[in-house]
Design an enzyme around this catalytic site. Structure first.
Site, PDB file in Angstrom:
ATOM      1  N   SER A 192      -3.463   0.479  14.050  1.00 37.66           N
ATOM      2  CA  SER A 192      -4.216   1.468  13.279  1.00 37.66           C
ATOM      3  C   SER A 192      -5.292   0.724  12.520  1.00 37.66           C
ATOM      4  O   SER A 192      -5.201  -0.499  12.305  1.00 37.66           O
ATOM      5  CB  SER A 192      -3.278   2.180  12.299  1.00 37.66           C
ATOM      6  OG  SER A 192      -4.001   2.881  11.301  1.00 37.66           O
ATOM      7  N   TYR A 210       3.595   2.082   5.815  1.00 35.07           N
ATOM      8  CA  TYR A 210       2.795   2.179   7.042  1.00 35.07           C
ATOM      9  C   TYR A 210       1.820   1.010   7.141  1.00 35.07           C
ATOM     10  O   TYR A 210       1.697   0.367   8.188  1.00 35.07           O
ATOM     11  CB  TYR A 210       2.047   3.512   7.047  1.00 35.07           C
ATOM     12  CG  TYR A 210       1.372   3.870   8.347  1.00 35.07           C
ATOM     13  CD1 TYR A 210       2.056   4.568   9.339  1.00 35.07           C
ATOM     14  CD2 TYR A 210       0.049   3.525   8.589  1.00 35.07           C
ATOM     15  CE1 TYR A 210       1.440   4.909  10.536  1.00 35.07           C
ATOM     16  CE2 TYR A 210      -0.580   3.858   9.781  1.00 35.07           C
ATOM     17  CZ  TYR A 210       0.122   4.557  10.743  1.00 35.07           C
ATOM     18  OH  TYR A 210      -0.490   4.889  11.928  1.00 35.07           O
TER      19      TYR A 210
END
Length: 268
Positions: A150, A163
């Site tokens: 990401s 995350y």
């Protein structure tokens, strides 16, 4: 040291495209980015194993693309034992680590159980899958490890401690895999998109609205896309196309890299 040897020819494990004869596993493959990656790999001839905790969704997509399914809970320690993974990843040429979840909360309120779950699913599980897949790839002299990271693997955002930590760790794991796998014809790379139009992101819109105290209609403009030069969500198919290219023989010299697909977010 062995020379890279791409899977050759058509056989029962794949179609007649550039990836014909290869076998791929895509985790979190029943929906979102994983489903797009599975479709892209299958369209190029790979036999794709759709791995997901959603057994029904995985089976439906596998039937659609002529692959097979693997109902797997990557948070189940028993399912990730050495023997189970060795059997599941036997003959796999392409491993796409994609499965993920998200929790949004300030650090002081972040539930430690949620933090551990995210790290386990998005960092420990990819390590275990890579660990199980590498011996066969080394033996065959060919392998592709593709980790769906990401933009949060290279940039941080508030309220995403787990995350961001997991994705930063995945980027590091991918680089180590590249260094170790290179002499054996195995490449390892990250695909690092910005916000992708998936169920996970749609859920985040509501969570971000709550965390920031703003209406959901304002989240994209005021929170998610503020740093992007291109003001739209990434489409899953765009990510899938990059995954498929990294799996190809044309990408044989691409390893240890992280390909951002974030509309210019990380250019700032």
């Amino acid at each position: 040291m062995s020379e890279p040897r791409p899977p050759a020819g058509n056989d029962s494990t794949g179609g007649g495209g550039p990836l014909g004869g290869s076998r791929a596993v895509v985790t979190g493959g029943a929906s979102g980015i994983g489903a797009a990656a599975a479709r892209a790999l299958a369209a190029r001839g790979a036999h794709v194993v759709v791995a997901d905790v959603d057994a029904i969704g995985a089976a439906e997509l596998a039937a659609e693309i002529g692959g097979s399914s693997w109902a797997i809970d990557l948070l189940d320690a028993d399912a990730l034992g050495d023997r189970a993974l060795a059997e599941a990843l036997d003959g796999v040429d392409i491993l796409v680590n994609n499965a993920g979840i998200q929790r949004i909360s300030p650090i002081q309120d972040f539930d430690p159980r949620d933090f551990r779950r995210i790290i386990s699913l998005m960092l420990e599980a990819p390590f275990l899958l890579i660990r199980a897949a590498l011996p066969g790839m080394y033996q065959r002299g060919f392998g592709r490890i593709i980790n769906v990271s990401s933009v949060h693997g290279i940039r941080a955002s508030p309220f995403k401690a787990a995350y961001v930590s997991a994705k930063h760790g995945l980027e590091g794991l991918s680089k180590v895999t590249a260094l170790e796998g290179g002499p054996f014809g195995v490449t390892s790379n990250c695909v690092s998109p910005g916000y992708v139009r998936t169920p996970l992101v749609e859920k985040q819109i509501a969570e971000q609205a709550l965390a920031h105290g703003i209406p959901e209609s304002e989240v994209l403009e005021r929170v998610m896309l503020t740093e992007s030069a291109i003001k739209r969500l990434v489409e899953p198919e765009e990510v899938g196309s990059l995954v498929a290219w990294l799996a190809s023989r044309e990408a044989a010299m691409v390893t240890g890299a992280s390909y951002t697909m974030d509309g210019g977010w990380s250019a700032r």
